[in-house]
Design a protein around this motif. Structure first.
Motif, PDB file in Angstrom:
ATOM      1  N   LYS A  44      15.395  -0.164  17.969  1.00 48.51           N
ATOM      2  CA  LYS A  44      14.339  -1.183  17.988  1.00 48.51           C
ATOM      3  C   LYS A  44      14.981  -2.562  18.071  1.00 48.51           C
ATOM      4  CE  LYS A  44      10.932   1.674  17.194  1.00 48.51           C
ATOM      5  NZ  LYS A  44       9.866   1.922  18.099  1.00 48.51           N
ATOM      6  N   GLU A  46      13.776  -6.962  17.946  1.00 52.49           N
ATOM      7  CA  GLU A  46      12.703  -7.920  17.674  1.00 52.49           C
ATOM      8  C   GLU A  46      12.552  -8.921  18.811  1.00 52.49           C
ATOM      9  OE1 GLU A  46      13.138  -9.740  13.848  1.00 52.49           O
ATOM     10  OE2 GLU A  46      12.901  -7.836  12.801  1.00 52.49           O
ATOM     11  N   LYS A 117      17.825  -0.761  13.966  1.00 51.79           N
ATOM     12  CA  LYS A 117      17.494  -2.076  14.509  1.00 51.79           C
ATOM     13  C   LYS A 117      18.745  -2.715  15.114  1.00 51.79           C
ATOM     14  CE  LYS A 117      15.785  -6.596  13.214  1.00 51.79           C
ATOM     15  NZ  LYS A 117      15.527  -7.494  12.085  1.00 51.79           N
TER      16      LYS A 117
END
Length: 126
Positions: A44, A46, A117
């Motif tokens: 993932k 952002e 992340k």
């Protein structure tokens, strides 16, 4: 004589039916293996500018269908073209160094899917 032939024919039919039936406990037939549970790693980001790298990592088969207990090394360097396509080709236009949250570089698969992340990318033009 007829009674003996009838009895013999009944015995022969019974023997044929018994020998052709499928046994329920055949020692030569292995028991079916239960389906092995597998897990995946998902990356993932952002920042939407980092999405091509996450998409590339998520498309790799090295991070899919992993068995519990498997140790998986995470990619820390990939290469990119000007078209935002990631590759393993070191002659590509950009060298991308990947830094993951908590500075992880490998993970051991437990009994669940893992989400990692991507914290930041260092992009070096070549």
């Amino acid at each position: 004589m007829n009674k003996i032939l009838k009895i013999l024919s009944i015995l022969v039919i019974g023997f044929v039916m018994f020998s052709c039936s499928t046994p329920t406990n055949d020692p030569e037939t292995p028991a079916p293996n239960p389906e092995v549970q597998t897990y995946s790693i998902t990356f993932k980001v952002e920042n939407s500018a980092q999405q091509p790298v996450a998409d590339f990592l998520n498309s790799l088969p090295d991070y899919k269908n992993l068995k519990e207990g498997t140790e998986v090394e995470l990619l820390t360097i990939v290469y990119a073209t000007e078209e935002n396509k990631c590759t393993f080709d070191s002659t590509a236009t950009f060298k991308v160094t990947i830094y993951y949250e908590d500075d992880v570089t490998s993970v051991r698969i437990g009994n669940e899917n893992i989400e990692i992340k991507v914290e930041r990318l260092d992009i070096e033009q070549r």
